[in-house]
Design an enzyme around this catalytic site. Structure first.
Site, mmCIF file in Angstrom:
data_model
loop_
_atom_site.group_PDB
_atom_site.id
_atom_site.type_symbol
_atom_site.label_atom_id
_atom_site.label_comp_id
_atom_site.label_asym_id
_atom_site.label_seq_id
_atom_site.Cartn_x
_atom_site.Cartn_y
_atom_site.Cartn_z
ATOM 1 N N ASP A 239 0.895 -0.946 -0.142
ATOM 2 C CA ASP A 239 0.489 -0.113 -0.116
ATOM 3 C C ASP A 239 1.048 0.754 0.269
ATOM 4 O O ASP A 239 2.028 0.885 -0.863
ATOM 5 C CB ASP A 239 -0.715 0.161 1.104
ATOM 6 C CG ASP A 239 -2.550 0.036 0.946
ATOM 7 O OD1 ASP A 239 -2.177 2.042 0.904
ATOM 8 O OD2 ASP A 239 -2.822 -0.617 0.289
ATOM 9 N N HIS B 190 -4.129 6.028 2.892
ATOM 10 C CA HIS B 190 -4.804 4.867 2.651
ATOM 11 C C HIS B 190 -3.632 3.566 3.063
ATOM 12 O O HIS B 190 -4.627 2.637 3.708
ATOM 13 C CB HIS B 190 -4.598 4.500 1.177
ATOM 14 C CG HIS B 190 -5.686 3.961 0.523
ATOM 15 N ND1 HIS B 190 -5.036 2.566 0.740
ATOM 16 C CD2 HIS B 190 -6.409 3.836 -0.468
ATOM 17 C CE1 HIS B 190 -5.591 1.551 0.508
ATOM 18 N NE2 HIS B 190 -6.964 2.736 -0.338
ATOM 19 N N SER C 55 -11.219 -1.420 -1.724
ATOM 20 C CA SER C 55 -9.862 -1.261 -0.955
ATOM 21 C C SER C 55 -10.249 -1.482 0.732
ATOM 22 O O SER C 55 -8.771 -2.010 1.568
ATOM 23 C CB SER C 55 -9.259 -0.021 -1.174
ATOM 24 O OG SER C 55 -7.962 -0.097 -1.996
#
Length: 775
Positions: free
Chosen positions: A149, A222, A555
């Site tokens: 990520d 994220h 996600s």
């Protein structure tokens, strides 16, 4: 005059041709990153190491002028999940290299994108009573999840390692240092952190280290959010600006995390992702969580498919996000059968807000707004919509940058259509133009699905139907008014779960016989840890700082499955990745909390297996599935043999053992021992019956007896042989076959299911039947 014109035209044409030839020659000399896969067994004995052999191959195809004094072209060497290199080559060199012995394939570096608290309780993972099976101590602290990520924010309380045992001895990873990230930032929770940027820099130029951390530190948020969703430690009092208050915890709070930073400001590149997978396998991860994707390409041209095949061979479970391309059909990414492909669903929690119109009517919506600006409830504000009655949005109706006239919108609530630009950015545009609030309206693409956002001005999101009504009111009434109210957090929402409209859909056109997505999991309005570098809206103008944020996307659903897989691996360390996937799929449910079929948010109608796969994950049931459908690396290879790959393309998946095709073992791709069943009747009507085979492994009580139940179909008759399975020992395997005979072909696919029952377990396989023949 005419003669002069002709001369000028000839001069211009000659110049253009010359310029084109110069550009063409320049392009042919321009170096790009290519991923070169080598067949390690073809390496001559004269080379001491594979890298020496790879370098020799590259030098052999370089022109003399290119190779002399040139820097080392190899940016990565792969040796675990993948064999070969990522290297800088011209197009001409890449073409020459394809012809070299031992070269299995050459793929251009491709760009991937990210697929951007309450969930543990919703999934039954919060032990509210002492009798809960999850209150028992598990060995999940010895399971390590690698998260590919944007990095990790180590100071988050979600990564506190208090009370955790020492790092397991099998772990071979490292804690790489860089700006803002030192050795002490790793601990017994974050056991490893690495960065992969060479492919990104080769394509996008050097990373500006003043504005971006060239280290495992996450400034995007994220990666921190996904890592905390997988295995975050419990944090009491977690919330976003007062919303979703409670204990935030990951799916496997005792599991370890290894952060592999592969995504940067300009995206994520396959050469970096491949290197991270390769490294993670060598480091010793048990699970890989990959919340990104780059479209769908054939198995032999998909570097992530090839690398994850190698990871699967090494016993690593891989889960990937399905993508946010819904509700369009055929929008899936990451569809290889050895990958667990995860779609997104809602939970039974939302964040209600309302729009009260001047007519007195109140319309329900959602929002995460919490700021100093509030609209008075006893006052109505003018409402304006810059669009028209047309069904197609225009730049002004979308509230794109620079499209709103301050003279028109100042002091008003502005209606903005969803699409093109980020939802929160539309609010910033309204704010900059002097608007006092925003009503964000869904379009047909989003239907009635409501996603809450942490807006920078008072803003409420509403569904398409109500959005149309509000727009009609604003366009037909010059004195239209409204006010907005924010109502906090609501639990017990019904119906739930619902398939998210944005969640990518099947069918899987790469192989129709492999149903994708595999499962759905919570992916809407998920609370988890956040970076200290960005505000909750991720806009540069957002100066708020929060410890937790609420995000939506596949996600977010992918790490839910990664964490559950870690728990299953801890409880069943001998289970293969396929067995874990089978347990997740065959125990998934297809009805919501009011006992109706799972709904599709984009249509408000029942969803199908093309939307939800086998169904919504049910961790408690997955712990004890009764039976599993196991699949070995050789089985997956046999599946690839049915996919019309060349012998050289098949070698891409043949890294560790000399696997070969035994065509009598797998008659068709539908015969892969997959937990879902997808049949395709061909155009040839002479083929009236299709038969597929499955083998079930008993992971329940030694003496178990199952009987089968199959849902009725209109287009076919179904026969299962045998109709009962009697097991006498644990891990015993028994096979059966299912025959489908044409009865009345349909214009649309038919959906159903097959269930094996023993009085305790229900082992369900979704069934999809497709007819290719025209009626």
């Amino acid at each position: 005059m005419a003669e002069n014109t002709v001369k000028w035209l000839l001069l211009i044409l000659t110049s253009c041709l010359y310029f084109a030839s110069v550009v063409s020659e320049s392009n042919s000399l321009m170096k790009k990153t290519y991923i070169v896969q080598m067949h390690k067994s073809a390496m001559p004995a004269s080379f001491a190491t594979p890298l020496e052999w790879y370098s020799s191959k590259l030098k052999s195809v370089m022109s003399k002028t290119q190779s002399e004094g040139d820097e080392d072209r190899i940016i990565y060497s792969y040796q675990n999940a993948f064999h070969g290199v990522a290297a800088q080559l011209t197009e001409e060199e890449a073409e020459r290299l394809k012809e070299e012995d031992g070269v299995v394939g050459i793929l251009p570096d491709t760009k991937y994108q990210l697929h951007t608290t309450r969930s543990p309780m919703f999934l039954g993972l919060e032990p509210e009573v002492s009798t809960s099976i999850w209150s028992q101590k598990t060995a999940d602290h010895d399971v390590i999840v690698g998260v590919l990520d944007t990095g990790i924010w180590p100071e988050s309380a979600s990564f506190n390692d208090t009370g955790m045992a020492p790092v397991p001895s099998h772990w071979k990873g490292d804690c790489e240092i860089g700006r803002g990230f030192q050795k002490h930032h790793c601990n017994r929770k974050i056991v490893g952190a690495r960065v992969f940027y060479r492919g990104y820099e080769a394509a996008a130029g050097k990373i500006n280290e003043k504005t971006e951390y060239k280290s495992p530190r996450d400034q995007d948020g994220h990666g921190t959010h996904t890592a905390a969703t997988v295995a975050g430690s419990p944090v009491p009092g977690a919330n976003l600006l007062g919303y979703a208050y409670g204990i935030a915890r990951g799916m496997a709070p005792g599991a370890r995390l290894a952060a592999y930073k592969v995504c940067w400001t300009g995206g994520c590149f396959s050469s970096d992702i491949l290197s991270a997978v390769d490294r993670a396998v060598a480091d010793g991860v048990n699970v890989l969580s990959i919340s990104l994707g780059g479209g769908s390409s054939s198995y032999s041209h998909d570097s992530l498919a090839i690398a994850t095949f190698g990871a699967m061979e090494m016993g690593v479970f891989v889960s990937c996000s399905a993508g946010n391309g819904g509700p369009d059909p055929v929008s899936l990414t990451n569809v290889s059968p050895w990958i667990t492909t995860v779609g997104a669903s809602t939970m039974d929690r939302d964040f209600p807000a309302s729009v009260k119109l001047g007519t007195g009517r109140t319309i329900a919506g959602v929002s995460l707004y919490k700021g100093r600006r509030f609209l008075q409830q006893n006052k109505q504000y003018p409402v304006v919509y810059m669009g028209s009655n047309s069904s197609s949005p225009d730049p002004s109706s979308l509230c794109l940058e620079g499209t709103l006239d301050p003279h028109i919108v100042s002091g008003k609530i502005v209606i903005c259509d969803r699409g093109i630009s980020p939802r929160v950015q539309k609010g910033q545009v309204v704010k900059d133009a002097g608007g006092v609030g925003m009503i964000l309206t869904n379009t047909a693409a989003n239907g009635e699905e409501l996603v809450a956002d942490s807006h920078l001005l008072p803003a409420v999101a509403v569904g398409e139907k109500e959005g149309k009504a509000i727009k009609h009111y604003a366009l037909s009434n010059r004195k239209a008014t409204a006010t907005l109210a924010f109502l906090g957090t609501r639990l017990g929402v019904r119906p739930s779960p619902v398939v998210a409209a944005f969640s990518s859909r099947g069918p899987n056109f790469l192989t129709l016989e492999i149903l994708k997505p595999d499962v759905i999991a919570p992916g809407v309005n998920i609370l988890a840890a956040w970076t200290g570098e960005l505000g909750p809206s991720s806009l540069p103008t957002d100066h708020r700082r929060v410890r937790f944020n609420i995000l939506s996307g596949t996600s977010m659903s992918c790490p839910h499955v990664s964490g559950i897989a870690a728990l299953l691996k801890a409880r069943h360390p001998d289970w293969s990745p396929a067995a874990i996937k089978s347990a997740l799929m065959t125990t998934a449910y297809v009805h919501d909390n009011i006992h109706n079929p799972l709904e599709d948010a984009s249509t408000a109608a029942a969803s199908t297996p093309y939307d939800h796969g086998a169904g919504h994950i049910n961790p408690l049931k997955a712990l004890d599935p009764g039976l599993v459908y196991d699949i070995s690396a050789q089985d997956y290879f046999e599946f690839l043999c049915t996919q019309e790959l060349t012998a050289m393309q098949l070698k891409a998946f043949n890294k560790y053992s000399n696997m070969s095709c035994h065509h009598n073992k797998l008659a068709s791709p539908g015969d892969l021992n997959y937990p879902a069943i997808s049949l395709v009747f061909p155009e040839d009507k002479a083929i009236s019956t299709l038969t597929v085979h499955r083998t079930a492994t008993n992971v329940g009580p030694p003496n178990s007896s199952y009987h089968v139940v199959v849902s009725p179909f209109k287009g076919v008759t179904v026969d299962v042989e045998p109709k009962s399975l009697k097991f006498t020992r644990r891990n015993q395997k028994l096979s059966y076959k299912i025959s489908f005979t044409r009865r009345s072909p349909r214009t649309m696919p038919e959906f159903g299911g097959l269930v094996w029952k023993d009085g305790v377990h229900k082992v369900r396989s979704p069934i999809v039947i497709t007819w290719l023949a025209p009626l």
